[in-house]
Design an enzyme around this catalytic site. Structure first.
Site, mmCIF file in Angstrom:
data_model
loop_
_atom_site.group_PDB
_atom_site.id
_atom_site.type_symbol
_atom_site.label_atom_id
_atom_site.label_comp_id
_atom_site.label_asym_id
_atom_site.label_seq_id
_atom_site.Cartn_x
_atom_site.Cartn_y
_atom_site.Cartn_z
ATOM 1 N N ARG A 155 30.520 33.217 15.202
ATOM 2 C CA ARG A 155 29.095 33.214 14.873
ATOM 3 C C ARG A 155 28.941 33.750 13.458
ATOM 4 O O ARG A 155 29.841 34.399 12.913
ATOM 5 C CB ARG A 155 28.316 34.087 15.862
ATOM 6 C CG ARG A 155 28.430 33.648 17.317
ATOM 7 C CD ARG A 155 27.712 34.631 18.230
ATOM 8 N NE ARG A 155 27.739 34.203 19.624
ATOM 9 C CZ ARG A 155 28.684 34.543 20.504
ATOM 10 N NH1 ARG A 155 29.694 35.335 20.117
ATOM 11 N NH2 ARG A 155 28.640 34.119 21.745
ATOM 12 N N LYS A 180 28.817 39.239 20.637
ATOM 13 C CA LYS A 180 27.659 39.126 21.515
ATOM 14 C C LYS A 180 27.960 39.792 22.854
ATOM 15 O O LYS A 180 29.027 39.585 23.431
ATOM 16 C CB LYS A 180 27.303 37.656 21.730
ATOM 17 C CG LYS A 180 25.966 37.431 22.419
ATOM 18 C CD LYS A 180 25.602 35.966 22.418
ATOM 19 C CE LYS A 180 24.234 35.738 23.043
ATOM 20 N NZ LYS A 180 23.852 34.300 23.020
ATOM 21 N N HIS A 286 25.662 27.756 12.656
ATOM 22 C CA HIS A 286 26.125 27.742 14.042
ATOM 23 C C HIS A 286 26.736 26.393 14.420
ATOM 24 O O HIS A 286 27.504 26.309 15.385
ATOM 25 C CB HIS A 286 24.966 28.084 14.986
ATOM 26 C CG HIS A 286 25.412 28.749 16.253
ATOM 27 N ND1 HIS A 286 25.963 30.012 16.274
ATOM 28 C CD2 HIS A 286 25.401 28.314 17.542
ATOM 29 C CE1 HIS A 286 26.264 30.340 17.520
ATOM 30 N NE2 HIS A 286 25.941 29.333 18.309
ATOM 31 N N ARG A 289 30.471 26.438 14.635
ATOM 32 C CA ARG A 289 31.012 26.973 15.889
ATOM 33 C C ARG A 289 30.989 25.902 16.982
ATOM 34 O O ARG A 289 31.957 25.751 17.745
ATOM 35 C CB ARG A 289 30.192 28.202 16.302
ATOM 36 C CG ARG A 289 30.562 28.824 17.648
ATOM 37 C CD ARG A 289 29.761 30.109 17.828
ATOM 38 N NE ARG A 289 29.679 30.540 19.218
ATOM 39 C CZ ARG A 289 30.565 31.347 19.800
ATOM 40 N NH1 ARG A 289 31.609 31.771 19.121
ATOM 41 N NH2 ARG A 289 30.409 31.722 21.050
ATOM 42 N N HIS A 312 32.571 33.375 25.579
ATOM 43 C CA HIS A 312 31.555 33.088 26.582
ATOM 44 C C HIS A 312 31.847 33.845 27.874
ATOM 45 O O HIS A 312 32.991 33.850 28.350
ATOM 46 C CB HIS A 312 31.490 31.584 26.897
ATOM 47 C CG HIS A 312 30.886 30.769 25.808
ATOM 48 N ND1 HIS A 312 31.082 29.409 25.685
ATOM 49 C CD2 HIS A 312 30.077 31.123 24.765
ATOM 50 C CE1 HIS A 312 30.416 28.961 24.625
ATOM 51 N NE2 HIS A 312 29.808 29.978 24.060
ATOM 52 N N TYR A 321 30.021 21.552 25.895
ATOM 53 C CA TYR A 321 30.724 20.815 24.843
ATOM 54 C C TYR A 321 31.463 19.593 25.381
ATOM 55 O O TYR A 321 31.840 18.713 24.614
ATOM 56 C CB TYR A 321 31.691 21.749 24.114
ATOM 57 C CG TYR A 321 30.984 22.873 23.410
ATOM 58 C CD1 TYR A 321 30.167 22.630 22.308
ATOM 59 C CD2 TYR A 321 31.096 24.187 23.858
ATOM 60 C CE1 TYR A 321 29.489 23.651 21.676
ATOM 61 C CE2 TYR A 321 30.432 25.227 23.226
ATOM 62 C CZ TYR A 321 29.629 24.948 22.139
ATOM 63 O OH TYR A 321 28.952 25.969 21.522
#
Length: 339
Positions: A155, A180, A286, A289, A312, A321
């Site tokens: 990120r 995150k 972004h 990414r 994640h 994706y």
């Protein structure tokens, strides 16, 4: 004396004065700092608390409860049509205000809350040729930062917060600290960027030596590390990989330090590169990414591996994706291609 609602801000008063302040929003700041929240979260929570109070005619939160909270959150969803993430952030800030600052627990009010709509949108993904075209219109540290966002799946803020010590040439990986969800992870270091990273670190060393010579050279340290290791903030390993051009005064402490590059500057440079490359896609930082994850899956990488590299928590987040691979949704081939 009745408690004031206003705030003294962050730069106009010292930490001791802030801690003694009877003002409610200052107490929100103190509570956020005590729990080691980032300055971005601190500012966001103070901002939402202020909006909540102003929405109800400057009534003190102690005089309000669940009904007023629901009314404010519904107003955001219905009148302002905010995104679900925005409404959730407002809710988190208000719960923090009541639970941590006012020591009150709000009853659950899900039945009365109008949730903001969370649209399901596919991420914008660039082809390899489009990535090369955008990178070709970037230079210097901005090209290196964009290269890491694409080559390592970082990120934007994860990229800018990298420290010199987070680059491991021996293991060919990058360590992402406090990503995150406040989680650390390891991701791949692109071999094609290794030499550029070595040059960048050499430049950081030179800048750091000048700062030390001029009586500066300190950098922000996370949490209580500055107290545990008093000299660590002057060590090269803790310096930002992408330092700002100029030193600045820390708004929390008043200490003059060299921070990392501003995210807005990198975003502006990437937008300009996208425009100059002639892309019609609404690409941003972004997008690199998203492209990293998609291209890994196209190359046959296991989705669990991609999940780990992206950081994640849930593999379902990574699964999106699979719907934007070049071979088409769900791997289906169009019948028009076999006519």
């Amino acid at each position: 004396m009745a408690e004031e609602i206003g705030t003294n801000g962050t730069g106009d008063c010292g930490r001791q004065e802030l801690a003694r302040s009877p003002r409610l929003l200052d107490r929100v700041r103190v509570a956020a700092r005590r729990l080691h929240y980032s300055i971005r979260t601190e500012d966001a929570y103070v901002g939402w608390a202020k909006r909540f109070i102003l929405f109800h005619g400057k009534r003190h939160p102690d005089e309000m409860g669940e009904a007023e909270v629901v009314a404010f959150l519904n107003h955001l969803a219905v009148e302002h049509q905010v995104a679900a993430s925005t409404q959730n952030q407002a809710l988190s800030a208000i719960v923090f205000l009541y639970k941590v600052v006012l020591d009150r627990t709000l009853d659950w009010f899900a039945d009365d809350l109008v949730p903001a709509k969370r649209p399901e949108r596919l991420p914008v993904v660039l082809t390899r040729e489009e990535v090369r075209a955008v990178l070709a219109h970037l230079g210097g540290v901005h090209r290196l930062a964009a290269g890491l966002m694409y080559g390592s799946g970082l990120r934007l803020m994860e990229t800018l917060r990298l420290r010199v010590k987070d680059v491991d040439f021996g293991q060919n990986h990058l360590v992402v600290r406090e990503g995150k969800g406040d989680k650390d992870r390891v991701t791949v270091l692109p071999a094609t960027l290794a030499e550029s990273l070595r040059i960048q670190i050499a430049e950081v060393r030179a800048t750091h030596r000048r700062d030390l010579f001029e009586g500066f050279g300190r950098v922000h340290l996370p949490h209580a590390l500055a107290e545990k290791y008093p000299t660590a903030d002057r060590q090269i390993g803790w310096q930002y990989l992408f330092p700002a051009q100029h030193r600045a005064t820390d708004p929390r402490t008043g200490v003059v330090r060299r921070h990392h590059l501003a995210e807005s500057g990198v975003q502006k440079m990437v937008r300009g590169a996208v425009r100059r490359s002639g892309l019609a896609k609404p690409a941003s930082c972004h997008t690199f990414r998203h492209s990293f994850a998609t291209h890994l899956l196209e190359n046959g990488s296991d989705i669990r591996t991609v999940q780990e590299l992206l950081g994640h928590a849930d593999v379902r987040t990574t699964m999106i994706y699979t719907h934007v691979l070049q071979r088409g949704p769900l791997g289906v081939r169009s019948p028009a291609d076999v006519l």
